[in-house]
Motif scaffolding. Structure first.
Motif, PDB file in Angstrom:
ATOM      1  N   GLN A  24       0.931  -1.068   0.044  1.00 26.79           N
ATOM      2  CA  GLN A  24      -0.019   0.161   0.019  1.00 26.79           C
ATOM      3  C   GLN A  24       0.883   1.164   0.133  1.00 26.79           C
ATOM      4  O   GLN A  24       0.252   2.459   0.268  1.00 26.79           O
ATOM      5  CB  GLN A  24      -1.048   0.071   1.287  1.00 26.79           C
ATOM      6  CG  GLN A  24      -1.927  -1.157   1.492  1.00 26.79           C
ATOM      7  CD  GLN A  24      -2.454  -1.218   2.750  1.00 26.79           C
ATOM      8  OE1 GLN A  24      -2.254  -0.343   3.495  1.00 26.79           O
ATOM      9  NE2 GLN A  24      -3.454  -2.189   2.788  1.00 26.79           N
ATOM     10  N   ALA A  25       2.118   1.125  -0.105  1.00 23.37           N
ATOM     11  CA  ALA A  25       3.033   2.148   0.119  1.00 23.37           C
ATOM     12  C   ALA A  25       2.938   2.921  -1.230  1.00 23.37           C
ATOM     13  O   ALA A  25       2.734   2.666  -2.227  1.00 23.37           O
ATOM     14  CB  ALA A  25       4.475   1.625   0.236  1.00 23.37           C
ATOM     15  N   ASP A  26       3.093   4.377  -0.841  1.00 24.03           N
ATOM     16  CA  ASP A  26       3.261   5.652  -2.113  1.00 24.03           C
ATOM     17  C   ASP A  26       4.285   5.374  -2.858  1.00 24.03           C
ATOM     18  O   ASP A  26       5.652   5.301  -2.204  1.00 24.03           O
ATOM     19  CB  ASP A  26       3.303   6.749  -1.108  1.00 24.03           C
ATOM     20  CG  ASP A  26       3.133   8.005  -2.244  1.00 24.03           C
ATOM     21  OD1 ASP A  26       2.859   7.858  -3.358  1.00 24.03           O
ATOM     22  OD2 ASP A  26       3.803   8.983  -1.679  1.00 24.03           O
ATOM     23  N   PRO A  27       4.331   4.999  -4.245  1.00 22.60           N
ATOM     24  CA  PRO A  27       5.344   4.996  -5.114  1.00 22.60           C
ATOM     25  C   PRO A  27       6.327   6.092  -4.810  1.00 22.60           C
ATOM     26  O   PRO A  27       7.565   5.547  -5.011  1.00 22.60           O
ATOM     27  CB  PRO A  27       4.762   5.015  -6.176  1.00 22.60           C
ATOM     28  CG  PRO A  27       3.375   4.573  -6.420  1.00 22.60           C
ATOM     29  CD  PRO A  27       3.090   5.149  -5.005  1.00 22.60           C
ATOM     30  N   LYS A  31      10.246   5.499  -3.781  1.00 22.36           N
ATOM     31  CA  LYS A  31      11.630   6.061  -4.635  1.00 22.36           C
ATOM     32  C   LYS A  31      12.196   6.779  -3.486  1.00 22.36           C
ATOM     33  O   LYS A  31      13.565   6.782  -3.723  1.00 22.36           O
ATOM     34  CB  LYS A  31      10.879   6.859  -5.636  1.00 22.36           C
ATOM     35  CG  LYS A  31      11.547   7.695  -6.365  1.00 22.36           C
ATOM     36  CD  LYS A  31      12.419   6.988  -7.464  1.00 22.36           C
ATOM     37  CE  LYS A  31      13.343   7.698  -8.359  1.00 22.36           C
ATOM     38  NZ  LYS A  31      14.595   6.998  -8.695  1.00 22.36           N
ATOM     39  N   GLY A  32      11.560   7.691  -2.772  1.00 21.62           N
ATOM     40  CA  GLY A  32      12.515   8.296  -1.827  1.00 21.62           C
ATOM     41  C   GLY A  32      13.530   7.588  -0.947  1.00 21.62           C
ATOM     42  O   GLY A  32      14.555   7.918  -0.725  1.00 21.62           O
ATOM     43  N   MET A  33      12.732   6.203  -0.308  1.00 23.34           N
ATOM     44  CA  MET A  33      13.609   5.360   0.372  1.00 23.34           C
ATOM     45  C   MET A  33      14.736   4.912  -0.419  1.00 23.34           C
ATOM     46  O   MET A  33      15.773   4.656   0.034  1.00 23.34           O
ATOM     47  CB  MET A  33      12.743   4.196   0.860  1.00 23.34           C
ATOM     48  CG  MET A  33      11.635   4.751   1.959  1.00 23.34           C
ATOM     49  SD  MET A  33      10.345   3.366   2.335  1.00 23.34           S
ATOM     50  CE  MET A  33      11.278   1.893   2.160  1.00 23.34           C
ATOM     51  N   SER A  77      15.201   3.778 -10.760  1.00 18.91           N
ATOM     52  CA  SER A  77      15.723   4.788 -11.818  1.00 18.91           C
ATOM     53  C   SER A  77      16.458   5.844 -11.100  1.00 18.91           C
ATOM     54  O   SER A  77      15.913   6.411 -10.004  1.00 18.91           O
ATOM     55  CB  SER A  77      14.941   5.465 -12.660  1.00 18.91           C
ATOM     56  OG  SER A  77      13.933   6.219 -12.337  1.00 18.91           O
ATOM     57  N   GLY A  78      17.737   6.294 -11.430  1.00 18.22           N
ATOM     58  CA  GLY A  78      18.028   7.364 -10.773  1.00 18.22           C
ATOM     59  C   GLY A  78      19.193   7.158  -9.455  1.00 18.22           C
ATOM     60  O   GLY A  78      19.669   8.101  -9.110  1.00 18.22           O
TER      61      GLY A  78
END
Length: 129
Positions: A24-27, A31-33, A77-78
Motif C-alpha cells: 500500500q506504500a506510496d510510489p 522512490k525516496g527510500m 531509476s536514478g
C-alpha cells in the motif's frame, strides 16, 4: 540530520519486510527510500575512503539497498545519481538540495560512525522483523 537518516533507515528496513505495508506504500515514498539508501551507500564508501569506517560498513549499506530494491514496485531509476552524490560526501535531501557531511555539526567522522550505526540497527530490525 543524522537522527533523520538513522530513523529513515530503520523504517525502510521494516517496510522492506512488511508485505502489507509496502503493498500500500506510496510510489513516491518508495522512490525516496530507494534514493536515500543509494545516497547512504555512496556516503558510506566516502567514509571508508576517508578512513572513518571499515569496508564492512559498505557491505551493510549495500544490504540495505537490496532490501529496499526488493520491494515490489519500487522505482530504482536514478539510483546511480543518488549514490554519486554520496560519493562526493553529500547528503541528498528530500527537496533535492545537498548538504556536505564535512560541514555538519557532528563533523564527518562522527557523522559517518552514526550513519553506519543507523544502517546496522536497521538491518538488525529487519532481521528481527
Amino acid at each position: 540530520m543524522k537522527k533523520k537518516i538513522s530513523a529513515f533507515l530503520m523504517a525502510a528496513s521494516m517496510t522492506a519486510l512488511s508485505a502489507p505495508a509496502h503493498a500500500q506504500a506510496d510510489p513516491a515514498a518508495l522512490k525516496g527510500m530507494y534514493d536515500m539508501s543509494r545516497n547512504v551507500a555512496g556516503l558510506t564508501s566516502y567514509c571508508v575512503g576517508k578512513g572513518f569506517l571499515k569496508e564492512d560498513s559498505v557491505r551493510n549499506a549495500r544490504k540495505m539497498v537490496g532490501l529496499i530494491a526488493a520491494i515490489p514496485g519500487v522505482d530504482t531509476s536514478g539510483g546511480d545519481a543518488s549514490e554519486a552524490i554520496g560519493l562526493r560526501g553529500k547528503v541528498q535531501m528530500a527537496d533535492g538540495k545537498e548538504e556536505g557531511i564535512e560541514s555538519s555539526k557532528l563533523g564527518a567522522k562522527q557523522w559517518c560512525k552514526e550513519a553506519a550505526q543507523g544502517v546496522s540497527n536497521g538491518l538488525k530490525s529487519a532481521a528481527a522483523g
